[in-house]
Design a protein around this motif. Sequence first.
Motif, PDB file in Angstrom:
ATOM      1  N   SER A  43     -10.283  -3.033  -1.342  1.00  0.00           N
ATOM      2  CA  SER A  43      -9.224  -3.089  -2.267  1.00  0.00           C
ATOM      3  C   SER A  43      -8.670  -1.644  -2.643  1.00  0.00           C
ATOM      4  O   SER A  43      -7.660  -1.559  -2.651  1.00  0.00           O
ATOM      5  N   ILE A  44      -9.700  -0.937  -3.187  1.00  0.00           N
ATOM      6  CA  ILE A  44      -9.260   0.388  -3.687  1.00  0.00           C
ATOM      7  C   ILE A  44      -8.823   1.253  -2.492  1.00  0.00           C
ATOM      8  O   ILE A  44      -8.052   2.266  -2.882  1.00  0.00           O
TER       9      ILE A  44
ATOM     10  N   SER B 255       1.490  -4.493  -1.659  1.00  0.00           N
ATOM     11  CA  SER B 255       1.549  -5.911  -1.247  1.00  0.00           C
ATOM     12  C   SER B 255       0.909  -6.406   0.270  1.00  0.00           C
ATOM     13  O   SER B 255       1.323  -7.038   0.690  1.00  0.00           O
ATOM     14  N   THR B 256       0.164  -5.232   0.406  1.00  0.00           N
ATOM     15  CA  THR B 256      -0.569  -5.313   1.889  1.00  0.00           C
ATOM     16  C   THR B 256      -2.127  -5.315   1.941  1.00  0.00           C
ATOM     17  O   THR B 256      -2.519  -5.201   0.704  1.00  0.00           O
ATOM     18  N   GLY B 257      -2.624  -5.611   3.096  1.00  0.00           N
ATOM     19  CA  GLY B 257      -3.964  -5.657   3.014  1.00  0.00           C
ATOM     20  C   GLY B 257      -4.649  -6.801   1.920  1.00  0.00           C
ATOM     21  O   GLY B 257      -4.035  -7.890   2.011  1.00  0.00           O
ATOM     22  N   PRO B 258      -5.688  -6.465   1.131  1.00  0.00           N
ATOM     23  CA  PRO B 258      -6.064  -7.404   0.226  1.00  0.00           C
ATOM     24  C   PRO B 258      -5.120  -8.013  -0.747  1.00  0.00           C
ATOM     25  O   PRO B 258      -5.329  -9.097  -1.257  1.00  0.00           O
ATOM     26  N   TYR B 259      -4.322  -7.121  -1.061  1.00  0.00           N
ATOM     27  CA  TYR B 259      -3.156  -7.468  -1.998  1.00  0.00           C
ATOM     28  C   TYR B 259      -2.170  -8.322  -1.522  1.00  0.00           C
ATOM     29  O   TYR B 259      -1.123  -8.734  -2.191  1.00  0.00           O
ATOM     30  N   SER B 260      -2.247  -8.811  -0.043  1.00  0.00           N
ATOM     31  CA  SER B 260      -1.228  -9.698   0.321  1.00  0.00           C
ATOM     32  C   SER B 260      -1.604 -11.025   0.197  1.00  0.00           C
ATOM     33  O   SER B 260      -0.927 -11.940   0.395  1.00  0.00           O
ATOM     34  N   VAL B 261      -3.139 -11.177  -0.224  1.00  0.00           N
ATOM     35  CA  VAL B 261      -3.426 -12.642  -0.024  1.00  0.00           C
ATOM     36  C   VAL B 261      -3.833 -13.076  -1.683  1.00  0.00           C
ATOM     37  O   VAL B 261      -4.151 -14.159  -2.081  1.00  0.00           O
ATOM     38  N   THR B 262      -4.132 -11.865  -2.516  1.00  0.00           N
ATOM     39  CA  THR B 262      -4.230 -12.285  -3.892  1.00  0.00           C
ATOM     40  C   THR B 262      -3.922 -11.121  -4.484  1.00  0.00           C
ATOM     41  O   THR B 262      -4.112  -9.890  -4.087  1.00  0.00           O
ATOM     42  N   ARG B 263      -3.246 -11.320  -5.839  1.00  0.00           N
ATOM     43  CA  ARG B 263      -3.078 -10.294  -6.521  1.00  0.00           C
ATOM     44  C   ARG B 263      -4.029  -9.349  -7.325  1.00  0.00           C
ATOM     45  O   ARG B 263      -3.882  -8.010  -7.660  1.00  0.00           O
TER      46      ARG B 263
ATOM     47  N   ARG C  30       4.837 -15.045  -4.723  1.00  0.00           N
ATOM     48  CA  ARG C  30       4.555 -15.456  -3.685  1.00  0.00           C
ATOM     49  C   ARG C  30       3.043 -15.422  -3.277  1.00  0.00           C
ATOM     50  O   ARG C  30       2.320 -16.083  -2.564  1.00  0.00           O
ATOM     51  N   VAL C  31       2.388 -14.765  -4.190  1.00  0.00           N
ATOM     52  CA  VAL C  31       0.794 -14.308  -3.870  1.00  0.00           C
ATOM     53  C   VAL C  31       0.099 -14.944  -5.008  1.00  0.00           C
ATOM     54  O   VAL C  31       0.517 -14.721  -6.241  1.00  0.00           O
TER      55      VAL C  31
ATOM     56  N   PHE D  65      -1.960 -13.196   4.733  1.00  0.00           N
ATOM     57  CA  PHE D  65      -2.274 -11.808   5.069  1.00  0.00           C
ATOM     58  C   PHE D  65      -1.221 -10.899   6.045  1.00  0.00           C
ATOM     59  O   PHE D  65      -0.914 -11.371   6.909  1.00  0.00           O
ATOM     60  N   ARG D  66      -1.103  -9.809   5.603  1.00  0.00           N
ATOM     61  CA  ARG D  66      -0.299  -8.807   6.386  1.00  0.00           C
ATOM     62  C   ARG D  66      -0.753  -7.405   6.189  1.00  0.00           C
ATOM     63  O   ARG D  66      -1.393  -7.034   5.083  1.00  0.00           O
ATOM     64  N   ASP D  67      -0.669  -6.373   7.043  1.00  0.00           N
ATOM     65  CA  ASP D  67      -1.268  -5.157   7.042  1.00  0.00           C
ATOM     66  C   ASP D  67      -0.312  -4.266   7.124  1.00  0.00           C
ATOM     67  O   ASP D  67       0.930  -4.480   7.480  1.00  0.00           O
TER      68      ASP D  67
END
Length: 206
Positions: free
Chosen positions: A64-65, A78-86, A146-147, A157-159
């Motif tokens: 995440s970091i 809003s990508t990586g882990p931040y695309s699936v949970t805020r 959205r999330v 998930f998107r990267d």
Amino acid sequence: MRGETTRAMAAFQSSRRYVLAFLVGIICVLLIFGGSLHDELAHERIESFGLAFILVGIGGRLWSILYIGGRKSAELVSTGPYSVTRNPLYFFSTIAAGGVGAQTGSLVITALSAAFCATAFYIVALREERYLKAVLGAPYLAYLDRVPRFLPNPRLFRDQEEVTFRPEIFNRTLLDGLVFLVSIPFFELVEEGQELGIIPILFRLF
């Protein structure tokens, strides 16, 4: 204005670390006098699963970091882990906290540890959201719609091809995560103390 924004978010991040340290400390202190109702084999299995939870939690926090890299107050990530949970840092911290509780060999304590952590971080997340709505505006409001706030939705998930991060923040997050691993030798010493009668067992949980 940017300086004020940076200082405000730094304060939020500091409070997050203090909350984490406080929770781990309270759990450790309270559980010194607790015991497990499971037999030795089940006890060891719960501890092993707990170790896996701790490692997943630490790995997830580092993942995440790498994406947020100190940019939380400056831009929408809003990508990586931040695309699936805020709040992936909070989610993975909760998993690790459950792993800490599992070192007691009790399923009840495992669940309670995770629940306490999730509740505390939920409160912190609400404070951050109010702040970020004012700072990031409409794009962040759309992101909120959205999330999900906490539990990940893998279908979202998107990267991106590459990310940049600040090593200082990464290293600090790694050190914060290693606090979870300290629970393993700590509870082993507690168990030895209980077996020797040095530490009294005041309650046992399933």
